[in-house]
Motif scaffolding. Structure first.
Motif, PDB file in Angstrom:
ATOM      1  N   ALA A  89       0.829  -1.210   0.000  1.00  0.00           N
ATOM      2  CA  ALA A  89       0.000   0.000   0.000  1.00  0.00           C
ATOM      3  C   ALA A  89       0.861   1.257   0.000  1.00  0.00           C
ATOM      4  CB  ALA A  89      -0.930  -0.015   1.215  1.00  0.00           C
ATOM      5  N   GLU A  90       1.959   1.242   0.754  1.00  0.00           N
ATOM      6  CA  GLU A  90       2.839   2.417   0.797  1.00  0.00           C
ATOM      7  C   GLU A  90       3.470   2.688  -0.565  1.00  0.00           C
ATOM      8  OE1 GLU A  90       5.736   1.991   3.856  1.00  0.00           O
ATOM      9  OE2 GLU A  90       4.263   1.832   5.458  1.00  0.00           O
ATOM     10  N   ALA A  91       3.979   1.627  -1.200  1.00  0.00           N
ATOM     11  CA  ALA A  91       4.603   1.801  -2.517  1.00  0.00           C
ATOM     12  C   ALA A  91       3.597   2.368  -3.515  1.00  0.00           C
ATOM     13  CB  ALA A  91       5.158   0.466  -3.014  1.00  0.00           C
ATOM     14  N   ARG A 111      -2.019   5.753  16.305  1.00  0.00           N
ATOM     15  CA  ARG A 111      -1.628   4.934  15.143  1.00  0.00           C
ATOM     16  C   ARG A 111      -1.430   5.772  13.882  1.00  0.00           C
ATOM     17  NH1 ARG A 111      -3.463  -0.599  15.772  1.00  0.00           N
ATOM     18  NH2 ARG A 111      -4.855  -0.594  13.992  1.00  0.00           N
ATOM     19  N   GLY A 112      -1.312   7.092  14.021  1.00  0.00           N
ATOM     20  CA  GLY A 112      -1.112   7.953  12.870  1.00  0.00           C
ATOM     21  C   GLY A 112       0.331   7.941  12.404  1.00  0.00           C
ATOM     22  N   ARG A 113       0.536   7.700  11.102  1.00  0.00           N
ATOM     23  CA  ARG A 113       1.914   7.530  10.585  1.00  0.00           C
ATOM     24  C   ARG A 113       2.011   8.163   9.199  1.00  0.00           C
ATOM     25  NH1 ARG A 113       4.311   3.334   7.575  1.00  0.00           N
ATOM     26  NH2 ARG A 113       2.272   2.291   7.538  1.00  0.00           N
ATOM     27  N   PHE A 114       3.076   8.932   8.964  1.00  0.00           N
ATOM     28  CA  PHE A 114       3.356   9.498   7.645  1.00  0.00           C
ATOM     29  C   PHE A 114       3.702   8.350   6.695  1.00  0.00           C
ATOM     30  CE2 PHE A 114       6.395  10.777   4.441  1.00  0.00           C
ATOM     31  CZ  PHE A 114       5.953  12.007   3.986  1.00  0.00           C
ATOM     32  N   VAL A 115       3.060   8.311   5.502  1.00  0.00           N
ATOM     33  CA  VAL A 115       3.341   7.208   4.574  1.00  0.00           C
ATOM     34  C   VAL A 115       3.773   7.673   3.187  1.00  0.00           C
ATOM     35  CG1 VAL A 115       1.889   5.487   5.708  1.00  0.00           C
ATOM     36  CG2 VAL A 115       0.857   7.032   4.029  1.00  0.00           C
ATOM     37  N   ALA A 116       3.499   8.941   2.834  1.00  0.00           N
ATOM     38  CA  ALA A 116       3.912   9.396   1.499  1.00  0.00           C
ATOM     39  C   ALA A 116       3.891  10.915   1.460  1.00  0.00           C
ATOM     40  CB  ALA A 116       2.975   8.835   0.431  1.00  0.00           C
TER      41      ALA A 116
END
Length: 956
Positions: free
Chosen positions: A661-663, A801-806
């Motif tokens: 999902a991140e890619a 659970r908030g996380r930077f992904v892109a």
């Protein structure tokens, strides 16, 4: 010194059979040569080549005796020694343009003879390699076709006027070269296969009314006659136009609309094979691009077309039967191990994979073989064998034809001709040549057999064929029982229902034939697994779902190992069958268990996705979304297959799904940025090369690196710019604020647009400030203000659970600082506990199963949500004292951090981790079996009780 004496000094290397013939020829030649002609023998290279060349080619020796000035001119001009003469063909033909048809006919034929002598001389003398010879022959044909076409087009325009397109542009016909002409591989005495087309219909009425169709038809008839007709000067090229739509019964030329309709609705499979090498060789190259684009979808399918194996196998069988009937098996082109088998191997892969592998959309077989090696589709040793064999066989073919300029591919039968052929190829005698030829052909045929016999089954399936035929129920039931099926009657009934279902009855004759080969194999192979009855029923449902695209059934029929792989996966997972039914393009992954059971790491995923997207036009939104969806489906299947087979544990399953999902999100953002900047330009302080000022934040399972197979993505879009009212710098400028809003809309559009290949991800954006009523994208400064002053406690829980992904890495650092500050806000622990507990009770009341005998893995007491709420409570209560708790977003590491800081005991933390992983593992496999994430009331009873105890310890 006489010519006979001069040349006799160079006959020592000639075989005895050619020695006296050479002396006789030199004597005849000397009588015809002038002093000027004899002077060319002062050239050492030329002189030493004469007897070998003329001894190996009656065509050259006869041409020289017929026109003594022919060779003199080639030597004096230097053309005989030039490897780049083909570059001058067009200019040489146009140097003295013909004024009449008779003059053109003579001019072309004499030019062709001169150049064919030159090409054969250089080949037989060893001065040129195969590639030069093929390129020269192809260029010669193209130059002759174009010269003749130009002549007749000028004549026709003078008589009737000039045809024009709807925009007023004059235009000519498009001439497609097929076969070896199209592939720049023309052999020495080859005919040329041509197809004619023109862009638009219309009527000329300036001088005498005539339709464009008749105008161009007359040109084509004259062109074919000019090239093909035999006169006192010979012919130009034997010309075959039977490959056109409808063959001999069809019109000589069609317009583009007619061509497109034919190839997309009526063309036969072998015409796809023929069109692989189609290339425009003359005519109007502007409109020719349009024709090429129209035909491409017919040749290269977007899916993997394994039916091509059967089509080519059938075509090769017909050729072989015809050769046997005519006793012509010693044919270096069509016989066993011949040139055609090498071409069929390469073209099979082109037809099957060319729709997805652009590198395979080439015409030259030597290039295709190299691509097969690079892509790992064939073993390097096999590719090397085929490349050597192809070059060897093509030289043999050319030398056979250079002997008398005859279109033959059969090995000679006369002793002298055999000796000539062996000598021309630098073998001592016929026997040594024949041994090498047989070895080469055997090596080709072995590889051909390996590639094309993948689906040839033995006779052991006779019993299962009887079951599939269904003619004798008693025998069928007995056979099914012998094969190990537990309930033969139910299985047999299911097979009959399958055969009579509407999707199966609607299959084409070709599809039904594939099914007749596949089903007996399936019935035999399924008994190798335990739950054979259930597995068969799952696969029957799958086959029914994909029956409209029988290419996928062909893949299994052609690849028994892929069928075995499918059986294993279907036995382990109902979900796999449903997933394949929904996205059948993934069938190809069943071919290679190495890649199927080895999901890719994040860096590899990013690299592979970038490579796939580089093939797509940035502005082609539909193809972009299709490519993204195919990539996702492929990699989810890999994870599921590895999960089912126990290759990877549950924690890694979620890692792989999250990395995928991140890619994808990274590329979705970058492509959305490119689309918008192309249209509107860039916001101030940014450029087109990389998305700036925008960040995608993941929450929930995605943020916690805990994605499941059916998870949606909880996202928040943040942006940053100095002034939202500043304008972008493009042709259609908009404000920076509008730009980032549209960027968020474009990202969401790419993710959740419904297509035939499904949605990419369901995107849930309700965690943004003010939820559905809030702005789609939020300025990062406003985001912190909202979280600090307006957000509810449950929104702070979500932030755990908030996380930077892109997105922009500078925003990543800013976001993480904001998150750390909000999580570390001072809180009244008693009030916090009350709010967390009340929220959990509301969730349980609304979402948990009301059936006491069912344990909802997430929502029931002692389930996943209880564990998550305990962790979230702990992080919100403790981060002010222990800021390092803000470092992670996944529950396992957060539990470890809470235990390290003394919030929870090591024993309770270990128990919660065990329960959390066990529930998730069980839930994953429930999904793979097509079941809901629930368990029986007795399942996990001890773990549930312990989780519930810990909940009461902390939250009551």
């Amino acid at each position: 010194m006489t010519l006979q004496t001069l040349l006799s000094q160079h006959t020592v290397h000639l075989p005895d059979a050619l020695h006296s013939q050479a002396l006789t020829f030199s004597a005849e030649l000397e009588d015809k040569l002038t002093e000027e002609d004899l002077a060319i023998f002062d050239n050492d290279n030329f002189r030493t080549s004469v007897l070998k060349v003329c001894g190996c080619s009656q065509f050259i020796s006869d041409s020289w005796l017929r026109d003594p000035r022919l060779i003199t001119g080639l030597v004096q001009s230097g053309d005989l020694f030039s490897a780049s003469r083909r570059d001058d063909y067009a200019a040489a033909l146009q140097h003295s343009p013909a004024e009449s048809e008779a003059g053109l006919a003579k001019h072309l034929r004499l030019f062709r003879r001169r150049e064919m002598v030159r090409i054969a001389w250089r080949d037989l003398a060893g001065w040129s390699d195969l590639d030069e010879t093929l390129a020269d022959l192809t260029a010669l044909a193209e130059a002759c076709i174009q010269t003749a076409l130009d002549f007749f087009y000028r004549q026709a325009c003078q008589r009737w006027g000039t045809p024009t397109l709807s925009d007023g542009t004059p235009f000519n016909i498009v001439v497609l070269g097929m076969g070896k002409l199209g592939a720049w591989e023309l052999n020495y005495s080859s005919d040329i296969d041509l197809i004619f087309a023109y862009a638009e219909d219309g009527v000329l009425s300036e001088k005498k009314e005539i339709s464009y169709g008749e105008f161009f038809s007359r040109i084509c008839r004259s062109l074919v006659k000019m090239l093909d007709e035999i006169t006192v000067d010979g012919f130009v090229f034997r010309t075959d136009v039977r490959l056109r739509p409808f063959g001999d019964s069809g019109p000589l030329i069609m317009n583009f609309d007619g061509m497109e309709n034919y190839y997309l609705t009526q063309a036969r499979e072998w015409e796809r094979y023929a069109m692989i090498k189609a290339r425009q060789v003359a005519g109007d190259f502007n409109t020719g691009k349009q024709l090429a684009a129209l035909i491409k979808p017919f040749v290269y399918r977007r899916y993997l077309d394994y039916g091509a194996f059967e089509e080519l196998r059938s075509l090769k069988y017909q050729i072989t039967q015809e050769l046997k009937r005519k006793d012509r098996m010693e044919n270096v082109k069509l016989g066993p191990g011949g040139i055609r088998e090498v071409e069929f191997i390469g073209q099979a892969f082109q037809l099957i994979r060319g729709g997805r592998e652009i590198a395979l959309r080439q015409r030259e077989i030597q290039v295709i073989l190299e691509v097969l090696d690079e892509l790992g589709l064939m073993a390097s040793d096999d590719v090397a064998t085929l490349k050597f064999a192809y070059r060897f066989l093509r030289r043999v073919e050319n030398h056979i034809q250079q002997y008398q300029d005859k279109q033959t591919h059969d090995l000679p039968q006369q002793p002298l001709a055999r000796q000539v052929l062996a000598f021309s190829l630098d073998f001592e005698d016929w026997d040594s040549f024949k041994r090498e030829l047989d070895r080469v052909r055997a090596s080709v045929h072995a590889i051909f057999d390996q590639v094309f016999s993948l689906s040839e089954q033995d006779n052991q399936q006779q019993a299962s064929r009887q079951v599939w035929a269904g003619a004798d129920e008693e025998l069928a039931l007995e056979t099914l029982l012998d094969l190990g099926y537990a309930d033969p009657q139910t299985v047999f009934s299911a097979i009959l229902d399958f055969k009579t279902s509407n999707p199966i009855k609607r299959m084409s004759r070709k599809g039904a034939s594939v099914l007749d080969r596949l089903m007996p194999l399936l019935l035999e192979r399924i008994p190798c697994i335990a739950n054979r009855d259930q597995t068969l029923l799952r696969i029957l449902d799958l086959f029914e779902a994909v029956s409209g695209r029988n290419v996928y059934l062909s893949l299994l029929a052609e690849n028994p190992d892929a069928l075995t792989q499918l059986i294993k996966l279907a036995a382990a997972s109902q979900w796999i069958c449903e997933y394949l039914a929904q996205y059948p393009i993934l069938f190809d992954e069943l071919l290679d268990p190495r890649t199927l059971f080895e999901p890719l790491k994040k860096a590899d995923l990013s690299r592979d996705l970038l490579r796939e997207l580089d093939k797509v036009d940035t502005q082609d939104g539909e193809q972009l979304m299709i490519a993204l969806r195919q990539f996702k489906h492929l990699n989810v299947l890999r994870v599921a297959a590895a999960d089912i087979m126990g290759v990877i544990p549950v924690m890694i399953v979620s890692d792989y799904l999250t990395w995928t999902a991140e890619a994808i999100l990274e590329q979705v953002l970058e492509r959305a940025w490119q689309i918008l900047t192309d249209k509107h330009g860039c916001p101030p302080g940014t450029d087109v090369n990389q998305a700036r000022g925008f960040a995608i934040i993941a929450f929930g399972k995605f943020g916690g690196i805990e994605l499941g197979y059916a998870s949606d993505l909880d996202l928040v879009f943040l942006y940053d710019c100095t002034d939202v009212n500043l304008m972008t710098d493009g042709d259609k400028p908009i404000s920076a604020g509008q730009f980032y809003l549209r960027l968020g809309q474009k990202v969401r559009h790419i993710l959740d647009t419904k297509m035939l290949s499904g949605v990419l991800y369901e995107a849930d954006l309700r965690l943004r400030p003010n939820g559905d009523s809030g702005l789609l994208v939020t300025h990062i400064q406003h985001y912190e203000d909202y979280l600090r002053d307006q957000a509810w406690t449950w929104e702070h829980q979500a932030l755990v659970r908030g996380r930077f992904v892109a997105g922009d890495l500078s925003l990543k650092a800013e976001y993480e600082a904001i998150r750390a500050r909000i999580l570390a806000m001072p809180r009244d622990v008693t009030e916090l506990k009350l709010q967390v507990r009340e929220m959990r009770e509301k969730m349980r009341d609304a979402l948990a199963s009301k059936n006491a005998e069912v344990f909802d893995l997430k929502q029931s007491k002692g389930g996943i949500a209880d564990i998550e709420f305990i962790v979230q409570f702990g992080v919100l209560a403790e981060t002010a004292k222990n800021p390092s708790l803000a470092a992670y977003t996944d529950n396992v590491r957060l539990l470890e951090g809470l235990a390290a800081h003394g919030f929870i005991s090591n024993e309770d933390a270990a128990l919660l981790k065990k329960a959390y992983c066990s529930y998730r593992d069980y839930g994953h496999h429930q999904v793979l079996q097509g079941e809901s994430a629930t368990a029986g009331d007795a399942e996990f009873s001890e773990l549930r009780a312990q989780v519930d105890r810990i909940w009461h310890d902390f939250m009551e």
